[in-house]
Scaffold this motif. Structure first.
Motif, PDB file in Angstrom:
ATOM      1  N   GLY A  30     -64.733  16.795  42.980  1.00 34.08           N
ATOM      2  CA  GLY A  30     -65.735  15.370  42.009  1.00 34.08           C
ATOM      3  C   GLY A  30     -66.112  16.334  40.942  1.00 34.08           C
ATOM      4  N   LYS A  31     -67.244  15.670  40.229  1.00 38.57           N
ATOM      5  CA  LYS A  31     -68.032  16.237  39.137  1.00 38.57           C
ATOM      6  C   LYS A  31     -69.208  16.235  40.361  1.00 38.57           C
ATOM      7  N   SER A  32     -69.423  15.594  40.875  1.00 38.85           N
ATOM      8  CA  SER A  32     -71.067  15.252  41.268  1.00 38.85           C
ATOM      9  C   SER A  32     -70.888  14.794  42.621  1.00 38.85           C
ATOM     10  N   ILE A  33     -71.809  15.542  43.772  1.00 40.87           N
ATOM     11  CA  ILE A  33     -70.555  14.734  44.961  1.00 40.87           C
ATOM     12  C   ILE A  33     -72.334  13.408  45.037  1.00 40.87           C
ATOM     13  N   ASP A  34     -73.238  13.347  44.267  1.00 41.15           N
ATOM     14  CA  ASP A  34     -74.119  12.046  44.879  1.00 41.15           C
ATOM     15  C   ASP A  34     -73.190  10.999  43.692  1.00 41.15           C
ATOM     16  N   ASP A  35     -72.239  10.978  42.888  1.00 38.78           N
ATOM     17  CA  ASP A  35     -71.823   9.731  42.493  1.00 38.78           C
ATOM     18  C   ASP A  35     -70.831   9.155  43.127  1.00 38.78           C
ATOM     19  N   ILE A  57     -62.863  18.755  52.895  1.00 37.01           N
ATOM     20  CA  ILE A  57     -64.225  20.026  52.479  1.00 37.01           C
ATOM     21  C   ILE A  57     -64.710  18.566  50.906  1.00 37.01           C
ATOM     22  N   ASN A  58     -66.105  18.629  50.735  1.00 31.87           N
ATOM     23  CA  ASN A  58     -66.262  18.052  49.401  1.00 31.87           C
ATOM     24  C   ASN A  58     -67.085  19.606  48.563  1.00 31.87           C
ATOM     25  N   ILE A  59     -66.292  19.635  47.310  1.00 29.92           N
ATOM     26  CA  ILE A  59     -67.034  20.329  46.793  1.00 29.92           C
ATOM     27  C   ILE A  59     -67.548  20.440  45.804  1.00 29.92           C
ATOM     28  N   GLY A  60     -69.048  20.902  46.143  1.00 28.72           N
ATOM     29  CA  GLY A  60     -69.724  20.234  45.001  1.00 28.72           C
ATOM     30  C   GLY A  60     -71.417  19.927  44.815  1.00 28.72           C
ATOM     31  N   GLU A  61     -72.586  19.522  44.556  1.00 26.92           N
ATOM     32  CA  GLU A  61     -73.829  20.184  44.284  1.00 26.92           C
ATOM     33  C   GLU A  61     -74.083  18.504  43.890  1.00 26.92           C
ATOM     34  N   GLN A  62     -75.543  18.110  44.401  1.00 24.00           N
ATOM     35  CA  GLN A  62     -76.571  17.112  44.005  1.00 24.00           C
ATOM     36  C   GLN A  62     -76.612  17.232  42.831  1.00 24.00           C
ATOM     37  N   HIS A  66     -72.670  19.035  36.402  1.00 27.53           N
ATOM     38  CA  HIS A  66     -72.754  20.070  35.581  1.00 27.53           C
ATOM     39  C   HIS A  66     -71.414  21.378  35.647  1.00 27.53           C
ATOM     40  N   PHE A  67     -70.660  21.433  33.896  1.00 25.30           N
ATOM     41  CA  PHE A  67     -69.744  22.643  34.542  1.00 25.30           C
ATOM     42  C   PHE A  67     -70.171  23.977  35.544  1.00 25.30           C
ATOM     43  N   ARG A  68     -71.079  24.082  35.179  1.00 23.31           N
ATOM     44  CA  ARG A  68     -71.229  25.681  35.579  1.00 23.31           C
ATOM     45  C   ARG A  68     -71.532  25.199  37.158  1.00 23.31           C
ATOM     46  N   LYS A  69     -72.046  24.052  37.173  1.00 23.12           N
ATOM     47  CA  LYS A  69     -72.696  23.679  39.018  1.00 23.12           C
ATOM     48  C   LYS A  69     -71.099  23.974  39.702  1.00 23.12           C
ATOM     49  N   GLN A  70     -70.611  22.924  38.732  1.00 17.47           N
ATOM     50  CA  GLN A  70     -69.174  22.839  38.998  1.00 17.47           C
ATOM     51  C   GLN A  70     -68.123  23.358  39.156  1.00 17.47           C
ATOM     52  N   LEU A  82     -58.059  28.226  51.471  1.00 21.46           N
ATOM     53  CA  LEU A  82     -57.620  25.963  51.494  1.00 21.46           C
ATOM     54  C   LEU A  82     -56.207  26.637  51.417  1.00 21.46           C
ATOM     55  N   ASN A  83     -55.822  24.945  52.032  1.00 21.12           N
ATOM     56  CA  ASN A  83     -54.336  25.091  51.469  1.00 21.12           C
ATOM     57  C   ASN A  83     -54.128  24.088  49.940  1.00 21.12           C
ATOM     58  N   GLY A  84     -55.228  23.109  49.384  1.00 23.24           N
ATOM     59  CA  GLY A  84     -54.945  23.369  48.582  1.00 23.24           C
ATOM     60  C   GLY A  84     -56.814  22.165  47.996  1.00 23.24           C
ATOM     61  N   ILE A  85     -56.188  22.295  46.479  1.00 22.40           N
ATOM     62  CA  ILE A  85     -57.647  21.267  46.443  1.00 22.40           C
ATOM     63  C   ILE A  85     -57.572  20.865  44.969  1.00 22.40           C
ATOM     64  N   ALA A  86     -58.551  19.322  44.962  1.00 17.34           N
ATOM     65  CA  ALA A  86     -58.347  18.570  43.924  1.00 17.34           C
ATOM     66  C   ALA A  86     -59.258  18.559  42.753  1.00 17.34           C
ATOM     67  N   VAL A  87     -59.080  18.577  41.321  1.00 22.15           N
ATOM     68  CA  VAL A  87     -60.149  18.916  40.976  1.00 22.15           C
ATOM     69  C   VAL A  87     -59.735  17.973  39.588  1.00 22.15           C
ATOM     70  N   SER A  88     -61.622  17.329  39.249  1.00 19.98           N
ATOM     71  CA  SER A  88     -62.004  16.549  38.640  1.00 19.98           C
ATOM     72  C   SER A  88     -62.840  16.803  37.741  1.00 19.98           C
ATOM     73  N   VAL A  89     -61.823  17.758  35.801  1.00 22.55           N
ATOM     74  CA  VAL A  89     -62.574  18.309  34.972  1.00 22.55           C
ATOM     75  C   VAL A  89     -63.692  18.503  34.748  1.00 22.55           C
ATOM     76  N   THR A  90     -64.712  18.926  34.957  1.00 23.39           N
ATOM     77  CA  THR A  90     -65.850  18.393  33.853  1.00 23.39           C
ATOM     78  C   THR A  90     -65.489  19.521  32.480  1.00 23.39           C
ATOM     79  N   ASN A  91     -65.466  20.634  32.726  1.00 22.64           N
ATOM     80  CA  ASN A  91     -65.170  20.777  30.733  1.00 22.64           C
ATOM     81  C   ASN A  91     -63.972  22.255  31.551  1.00 22.64           C
TER      82      ASN A  91
END
Length: 327
Positions: A30-35, A57-62, A66-70, A82-91
């Protein structure tokens, strides 16, 4: 001797079985694990994975997105199998240039959800799952038109720090809203409204929340106290993440009967009882709701199909839920 060899072979096979039983591993970015919306989506994603004995697995930062953090989090995650990734695009530009080529080179299936790559980068994912963001914007604008059929002055609220930091989905939502209000389906991207079809955009529109809900409440207060603004359209949930703080601010800001009360319309995730109460008490006039739990579930289900060698549609759409209150 033969029996000893046979038992050793059985032991070796048995030792390998727990690894197989652990299932596959799918990443959720996602864009942020805190959202809270992405927390809801990950819950649905993880719940579906458990049904197949897979791991999520939850990929992200608190902190604020921010697109660089993602990008950094995605690169680290993709270093493991990994067998697959779902992405909510930041940039879209950044991820397409700095991150996605390495993921594609590892043949990791990718789907996007909530926020898609720009069309020029669509080769980096198999499918987009979620709402039509232009349509979200149009639905927000349609609510505004129901309250103000002859037009008025609108102020938009979005994320990021400035135009260059906008996620593709938020840009699409504002574009859809401007197209609907102007009556021009070709209204240029990022061009403010200037009186066409009766609608003008406030001079300081849009306001950028930097994904800070407390800043969003302060920005909402400024709009509420500005007699020139007729309607505030938030293309994300920022002003009402903290429903109690929003309520306190609105009750205080509108206590003076001489103070104008602009229409507040917000794009949200699930409509909780607390958010519904804001409608009932006429502190918010309309919601366009997105189902993040279903989004997460669909993201896993379709990654699972890709991992099994199945084909999936290029686009899997969700309908918006619209709730209109009173002024």
């Amino acid at each position: 001797m033969k029996q000893t060899t046979f038992l050793a072979l059985i032991f070796m096979l048995t030792a390998a079985m727990p690894t197989l039983a652990q299932g596959r591993v799918f990443g959720f970015a996602g864009k942020s694990i805190d959202d809270p919306n992405f927390a809801t989506a990950f819950h649905g994603f993880e719940d579906e994975a458990r049904k197949n004995d897979d791991r999520a697995i939850n990929i992200g930062e608190q902190g604020p997105e921010h697109f660089r953090k993602q990008g950094d989090a995605l690169s680290k995650a993709a270093a493991q199998p990994l067998n697959g990734i779902a992405v909510s695009v930041t940039n879209s530009d950044w991820l397409a240039d700095k991150v996605m080529p390495a993921i594609v080179a590892k043949h990791i299936p990718v789907v996007t959800f909530d926020s898609d790559f720009e069309p020029k980068h669509s080769k980096f994912r198999t499918s987009y799952i979620g709402p039509d963001n232009f349509e979200i914007g149009r639905d927000l604008a349609k609510l505004a038109k129901q309250f103000l059929p002859h037009g008025g002055t609108v102020s938009f609220m979005t994320g990021g720090q400035h135009l260059g930091r906008q996620n593709p989905n938020l840009t699409d939502r504002m574009t859809g809203a401007r197209q609907e209000l102007s009556g021009n389906s070709a209204h240029p991207k990022n061009q403010p409204l200037n009186g066409i079809n009766g609608w003008t955009e406030a001079s300081d529109s849009p306001s950028y929340t930097n994904d800070d809900d407390q800043l969003a409440i302060r920005q909402t207060k400024m709009a509420v106290l500005n007699p020139k603004i007729d309607v505030l359209i938030a293309v994300g949930h920022w002003p009402i993440v903290d429903e109690s703080a929003f309520r306190t601010m609105m009750v205080s800001a509108t206590a003076d009967p001489k103070t104008g009360k602009p229409i507040v319309i917000v794009a949200v995730g699930a409509i909780s009882p607390e958010k519904r109460a804001l409608i009932d008490d006429q502190l918010v006039q309309g919601y366009v709701s997105l189902n993040f739990d279903q989004m997460g579930r669909l993201a896993y289900q379709n990654l699972n199909k890709l991992a099994n060698g199945e084909k999936i549609p290029e686009r899997i759409s969700q309908a918006n839920v619209i709730l209109k209150g009173n002024r």
